[in-house]
Write an enzyme that holds these catalytic residues in place. Structure first.
Site, PDB file in Angstrom:
ATOM      1  N   LYS A 282     -13.061  -1.229   6.585  1.00 13.96           N
ATOM      2  CA  LYS A 282     -12.409  -2.356   7.765  1.00 13.96           C
ATOM      3  C   LYS A 282     -12.887  -2.171   9.285  1.00 13.96           C
ATOM      4  O   LYS A 282     -13.569  -2.766   9.594  1.00 13.96           O
ATOM      5  CB  LYS A 282     -10.818  -2.241   7.779  1.00 13.96           C
ATOM      6  CG  LYS A 282     -10.309  -2.741   6.371  1.00 13.96           C
ATOM      7  CD  LYS A 282      -9.219  -1.721   5.857  1.00 13.96           C
ATOM      8  CE  LYS A 282      -8.781  -1.909   4.323  1.00 13.96           C
ATOM      9  NZ  LYS A 282      -8.647  -3.070   3.858  1.00 13.96           N
TER      10      LYS A 282
ATOM     11  N   TRP B 189       0.788  -1.098  -0.051  1.00 15.95           N
ATOM     12  CA  TRP B 189       0.002  -0.016   0.290  1.00 15.95           C
ATOM     13  C   TRP B 189       0.794   1.333  -0.109  1.00 15.95           C
ATOM     14  O   TRP B 189       0.551   2.412  -0.648  1.00 15.95           O
ATOM     15  CB  TRP B 189      -1.070   0.062   1.158  1.00 15.95           C
ATOM     16  CG  TRP B 189      -1.762  -0.984   0.951  1.00 15.95           C
ATOM     17  CD1 TRP B 189      -1.952  -2.384   1.729  1.00 15.95           C
ATOM     18  CD2 TRP B 189      -2.905  -1.246   0.009  1.00 15.95           C
ATOM     19  NE1 TRP B 189      -3.089  -3.200   1.181  1.00 15.95           N
ATOM     20  CE2 TRP B 189      -3.698  -2.503  -0.045  1.00 15.95           C
ATOM     21  CE3 TRP B 189      -3.175  -0.480  -1.316  1.00 15.95           C
ATOM     22  CZ2 TRP B 189      -4.555  -2.795  -0.934  1.00 15.95           C
ATOM     23  CZ3 TRP B 189      -4.185  -0.874  -2.284  1.00 15.95           C
ATOM     24  CH2 TRP B 189      -4.784  -1.989  -1.934  1.00 15.95           C
TER      25      TRP B 189
ATOM     26  N   ASP C  24      -1.650   6.828   6.210  1.00 13.76           N
ATOM     27  CA  ASP C  24      -2.742   5.777   5.766  1.00 13.76           C
ATOM     28  C   ASP C  24      -3.095   5.001   6.829  1.00 13.76           C
ATOM     29  O   ASP C  24      -2.173   3.782   7.133  1.00 13.76           O
ATOM     30  CB  ASP C  24      -2.256   4.970   4.509  1.00 13.76           C
ATOM     31  CG  ASP C  24      -3.194   4.142   4.039  1.00 13.76           C
ATOM     32  OD1 ASP C  24      -4.306   3.956   4.664  1.00 13.76           O
ATOM     33  OD2 ASP C  24      -2.803   3.302   3.081  1.00 13.76           O
TER      34      ASP C  24
HETATM   35  C1  LIG Z   1      -3.399   0.087   4.197  1.00 14.01           C
HETATM   36  C2  LIG Z   1      -4.487   0.386   2.905  1.00 14.01           C
HETATM   37  N1  LIG Z   1      -4.165   1.370   2.202  1.00 14.01           N
HETATM   38  C3  LIG Z   1      -5.029   1.685   1.204  1.00 14.01           C
HETATM   39  C4  LIG Z   1      -6.033   0.695   0.726  1.00 14.01           C
HETATM   40  C5  LIG Z   1      -6.745   0.774  -0.586  1.00 14.01           C
HETATM   41  O1  LIG Z   1      -8.100   1.141   0.000  1.00 14.01           O
HETATM   42  P1  LIG Z   1      -9.316   1.541  -1.185  1.00 14.01           P
HETATM   43  O2  LIG Z   1      -9.611   0.264  -1.866  1.00 14.01           O
HETATM   44  O3  LIG Z   1     -10.283   1.992  -0.106  1.00 14.01           O
HETATM   45  O4  LIG Z   1      -8.801   2.195  -2.040  1.00 14.01           O
HETATM   46  C6  LIG Z   1      -6.114  -0.593   1.471  1.00 14.01           C
HETATM   47  C7  LIG Z   1      -7.043  -1.632   1.207  1.00 14.01           C
HETATM   48  O5  LIG Z   1      -7.289  -2.674   1.483  1.00 14.01           O
HETATM   49  C8  LIG Z   1      -5.229  -1.012   2.470  1.00 14.01           C
HETATM   50  O6  LIG Z   1      -5.482  -1.949   3.218  1.00 14.01           O
END
Ligand SMILES: Cc1ncc(COP(=O)(O)O)c(C=O)c1O
Length: 360
Positions: A195, A102, A171
């Site tokens: 989540k 991520w 994040d």
């Molecule tokens: C730590 C983290 N950041 C970003 C994301 C991306 O999220 P989204 O699908 O809401 O764009 C996720 C998705 O699982 C994640 O776990």
């Protein structure tokens, strides 16, 4: 009706009490004769829902008054792009910590706009431990430092909050609300809702007031934190039903769980017992440095890969859902978000122990 234990990494389990309340209010919200889904976002009913949700999350996280809480769309992935637009108005280089998939995606979005400096990386240890504070080397023109508090896929979680002179951006998609947090240490915090907050479709952003003035001039209107803050996150039609459900989750955390300190203790217990079971077995293993093992996402592999398919099939038959690891890493992953009850973790451990005895 049987509800199984759901270990999905996201969209993830929701508290049963929240789903029951949503069911009870689905057709006729508090005697108004319509569903929350069918209301104008500018109606007095929805305004009250939105304001209550904000008040509750402010209380849960003790968010200081000089922070704005935004209920946006686009997921955490859209924040990867929105952030640099909003924080680079005065130039400078965005700085990032790289600890997993991520974080890498966040870096790649910043690079499109302004380049990015990786101030520390876990690449050298195979993404199994986060950099120590003394390893963080900001560029001389750093505009902000971004990190991923919990790498959902790798199961790698920071055990400290970095201390830097520039705005700290995090994040927190997969660890927000898992315990108390000192929001004042951050410039911007964001999280996809699916989540620990609620259903997919909503993105929570918490931003310090002064940073609303830092957007690049070409920032698209819908990307602009200041525009969203000035319009109460209603510059356009927000994700009303997801916002309402998030509000129910905040109420559940406050009233049923007893707040984030209580949630923290439960999360500590759940993760500790699963890691202990993994470590005690000669059959399951987790590669992450103990100090950085995620409480929310517990990846593990079986000693014999050929047993992955039977493990998943038998787990599902036993009512333990969504244990398959992310496609990029394989193996298994048990996500233990707030709404996964401790009894679910006990059932998982019991199943794993039994499976090992029979097949290991
Ligand atoms: C730590 C983290 N950041 C970003 C994301 C991306 O999220 P989204 O699908 O809401 O764009 C996720 C998705 O699982 C994640 O776990």
């Amino acid at each position: 009706m049987t509800r199984h234990y759901n270990f999905c990494a996201g969209p993830a389990a929701l508290p049963q009490a929240v789903l029951e309340r949503a069911r009870d209010e689905l057709l006729d919200y508090q005697g108004r004769g319509l569903s929350v889904m069918e209301m104008s976002h500018r109606s007095p009913e929805f305004t009250a829902i939105a304001e209550q949700a904000e008040a509750d999350i402010r209380e849960l996280l003790a968010i200081p008054d000089n922070y704005r809480v935004l209920f946006l769309q686009g997921g955490a992935s859209m924040q990867f792009a929105m952030l640099p637009y909003n924080l680079l108005g005065q130039g400078g280089t965005p700085n990032y910590l790289y600890t997993g998939i991520w974080g890498k995606k966040a870096i790649s979005e910043a690079k499109h706009l302004a380049g990015a400096h990786v101030a520390a990386s876990s690449e050298g240890n195979g993404l199994t431990a986060v950099p120590r504070p003394e390893e963080i080397q900001l560029s001389s023109d750093a505009a902000y430092l971004h990190y991923t508090a919990n790498e959902t896929i790798g199961g790698l979680e920071f055990d400290y909050i970095p201390e830097v002179e520039v705005p700290l951006v995090c994040d927190m998609s997969s660890s927000i609300l898992s315990g108390p947090l000192d929001v004042s240490k951050f410039g911007v915090l964001y999280a996809g809702a699916q989540k620990n907050i609620g259903p997919a479709g909503l993105t929570l952003v918490i931003v310090r007031d002064d940073l609303l003035e830092c957007a690049r001039p070409e920032t698209p209107t819908m990307f602009n934190y200041k525009v969203m803050a000035e319009n109460g996150s209603m510059f356009n039609t927000p994700a009303t039903y997801a916002w309402y459900l998030a509000g129910l989750v905040f109420q559940w955390l406050k009233h049923d769980v007893g707040g984030l300190a209580a949630m923290n203790a439960i999360n500590d217990r759940k993760a500790a017992k699963l890691y202990a079971a993994i470590d005690a077995s000669g059959f399951y293993s987790n590669p992450i440095a103990p100090r950085n093992r995620s409480r929310m996402n517990v990846p593990f592999v079986l000693a014999d890969e050929a047993l992955n398919a039977p493990f998943l099939a038998e787990a599902e038959a036993a009512g333990l859902l969504n244990l398959k690891g992310h496609r990029s890493v394989g193996g298994m992953r048990a996500s233990l978000y707030n709404a996964v009850p401790e009894a679910g973790v006990d059932a998982l451990i019991e199943f794993m122990t039994d499976f090992e005895h029979r097949r290991g």
